[in-house]
Design a protein around this motif. Structure first.
Motif, short mmCIF file in Angstrom:
data_model
loop_
_atom_site.label_atom_id
_atom_site.label_comp_id
_atom_site.label_asym_id
_atom_site.label_seq_id
_atom_site.Cartn_x
_atom_site.Cartn_y
_atom_site.Cartn_z
N LEU A 166 -32.85 29.64 30.87
CA LEU A 166 -31.89 29.96 31.92
C LEU A 166 -30.96 28.78 32.16
O LEU A 166 -29.75 28.95 32.36
CB LEU A 166 -32.61 30.32 33.22
CG LEU A 166 -33.39 31.64 33.23
CD1 LEU A 166 -34.21 31.77 34.52
CD2 LEU A 166 -32.45 32.84 33.07
N ALA A 167 -31.52 27.57 32.13
CA ALA A 167 -30.71 26.36 32.33
C ALA A 167 -29.68 26.22 31.21
O ALA A 167 -28.52 25.84 31.46
CB ALA A 167 -31.59 25.12 32.40
N SER A 168 -30.06 26.55 29.99
CA SER A 168 -29.13 26.49 28.86
C SER A 168 -28.00 27.50 29.03
O SER A 168 -26.82 27.19 28.79
CB SER A 168 -29.90 26.75 27.56
OG SER A 168 -29.03 26.74 26.46
N GLY A 208 -28.75 43.34 27.71
CA GLY A 208 -29.97 43.02 26.98
C GLY A 208 -30.75 41.86 27.58
O GLY A 208 -31.90 41.64 27.23
N ASN A 209 -30.12 41.12 28.50
CA ASN A 209 -30.76 39.95 29.10
C ASN A 209 -30.24 39.78 30.53
O ASN A 209 -29.50 38.84 30.82
CB ASN A 209 -30.47 38.71 28.26
CG ASN A 209 -31.20 37.48 28.78
OD1 ASN A 209 -32.21 37.58 29.45
ND2 ASN A 209 -30.66 36.31 28.47
N PRO A 210 -30.61 40.70 31.44
CA PRO A 210 -30.06 40.62 32.80
C PRO A 210 -30.56 39.37 33.53
O PRO A 210 -31.75 39.05 33.49
CB PRO A 210 -30.57 41.90 33.47
CG PRO A 210 -31.76 42.31 32.68
CD PRO A 210 -31.54 41.81 31.28
N GLN A 211 -29.62 38.66 34.13
CA GLN A 211 -29.94 37.46 34.90
C GLN A 211 -29.15 37.51 36.20
O GLN A 211 -28.01 37.97 36.23
CB GLN A 211 -29.53 36.19 34.14
CG GLN A 211 -30.24 36.00 32.83
CD GLN A 211 -29.70 34.80 32.06
OE1 GLN A 211 -28.72 34.17 32.44
NE2 GLN A 211 -30.35 34.47 30.96
N GLY A 212 -29.76 37.00 37.26
CA GLY A 212 -29.02 36.77 38.48
C GLY A 212 -28.23 35.49 38.33
O GLY A 212 -28.53 34.67 37.45
N GLU A 213 -27.22 35.31 39.17
CA GLU A 213 -26.39 34.12 39.04
C GLU A 213 -25.81 33.74 40.39
O GLU A 213 -25.29 34.58 41.11
CB GLU A 213 -25.26 34.40 38.05
CG GLU A 213 -24.35 33.22 37.80
CD GLU A 213 -23.27 33.56 36.80
OE1 GLU A 213 -23.38 33.11 35.65
OE2 GLU A 213 -22.32 34.30 37.16
N ARG A 237 -29.00 30.31 37.21
CA ARG A 237 -29.37 31.61 36.66
C ARG A 237 -30.80 31.93 37.07
O ARG A 237 -31.65 31.02 37.16
CB ARG A 237 -29.27 31.60 35.13
CG ARG A 237 -27.86 31.42 34.60
CD ARG A 237 -27.07 32.73 34.75
NE ARG A 237 -25.73 32.64 34.23
CZ ARG A 237 -25.37 32.89 32.99
NH1 ARG A 237 -26.25 33.22 32.08
NH2 ARG A 237 -24.11 32.80 32.64
N TYR A 238 -31.07 33.22 37.30
CA TYR A 238 -32.35 33.67 37.84
C TYR A 238 -32.92 34.81 37.02
O TYR A 238 -32.19 35.67 36.56
CB TYR A 238 -32.17 34.17 39.28
CG TYR A 238 -31.59 33.15 40.21
CD1 TYR A 238 -32.42 32.32 40.95
CD2 TYR A 238 -30.22 33.00 40.34
CE1 TYR A 238 -31.89 31.37 41.81
CE2 TYR A 238 -29.68 32.06 41.19
CZ TYR A 238 -30.52 31.24 41.92
OH TYR A 238 -29.98 30.30 42.77
N SER A 239 -34.23 34.81 36.88
CA SER A 239 -34.95 35.90 36.24
C SER A 239 -36.21 36.17 37.07
O SER A 239 -36.90 35.23 37.45
CB SER A 239 -35.33 35.54 34.81
OG SER A 239 -35.98 36.61 34.19
N GLN A 240 -36.46 37.32 37.38
CA GLN A 240 -35.68 38.53 37.34
C GLN A 240 -34.48 38.40 38.25
O GLN A 240 -34.55 37.75 39.29
CB GLN A 240 -36.50 39.71 37.85
CG GLN A 240 -37.55 40.20 36.95
CD GLN A 240 -38.23 41.42 37.57
OE1 GLN A 240 -38.66 41.39 38.69
NE2 GLN A 240 -38.30 42.48 36.80
#
Length: 174
Positions: A58-60, A83-88, A161-164
């Protein structure tokens, strides 16, 4: 037993509050990873939401977008990747003027407008934009964060960036 839990909870919050001092927060962006993670987890501890862990992937991703924003002078959210949902969360401010705690603190201060309920009806002002950085930070099912800072011509840009991902319509943040 109840008093013991309260004391333990207060001790944890105090530890998180002091963590920037303990981990060597000497410059505006030194020890970025630890300080950003501590800032997020300090806020989550206040309301009893489990802590996040740092995610290098996420950091990258955050670094790539922060660098893009800094180079282009734009300030907007990245396109969604189905394909790669991230919060932001995004933050921008005068270059070399803000510590990372202040950057994350800007999102945390949105708490003053937060009201419990289902997203997006979480703002006492009626504007979700007044709380959506805070709700993403606090989203209960989010368990990982990765952030990066980039220097633009006049501004520092922070991207986390956040997951989920959070902020889903019809769901409760925490």
């Amino acid at each position: 037993m109840r008093g013991g839990r309260s004391t333990l909870w207060l001790a944890r919050v105090a530890m998180l509050a002091l963590s920037p001092l303990v981990i060597g927060a000497t410059g505006l962006t030194s020890n970025l990873e630890g300080r950003l993670l501590a800032g997020h987890n300090r806020e989550r501890a206040v309301v009893g939401v489990p802590p996040l862990h740092w995610d290098a992937g996420l950091a990258s991703d955050a670094k790539r977008w922060a660098d893009h924003l800094a180079a282009s002078g734009a300030f907007r959210h990245s396109p969604d990747d189905p394909g790669n949902p991230q919060g932001e969360n995004l933050w921008a401010g005068t270059r070399n003027a803000f510590a990372v705690e202040s950057m994350v603190g800007a999102w945390a201060r949105e708490r003053r407008f937060f009201k419990a309920g289902t997203f997006p009806d979480n703002s006492v002002t009626g504007r979700v934009a007044d709380v959506d950085h805070y709700t993403q930070m606090m989203w209960r099912r989010t368990n990982a964060v990765g952030c990066a800072v980039a220097e633009g011509a006049d501004e520092d840009i922070l991207v986390c960036r956040y997951s989920q991902a959070g902020n889903y319509t019809g769901e409760r943040p925490f």
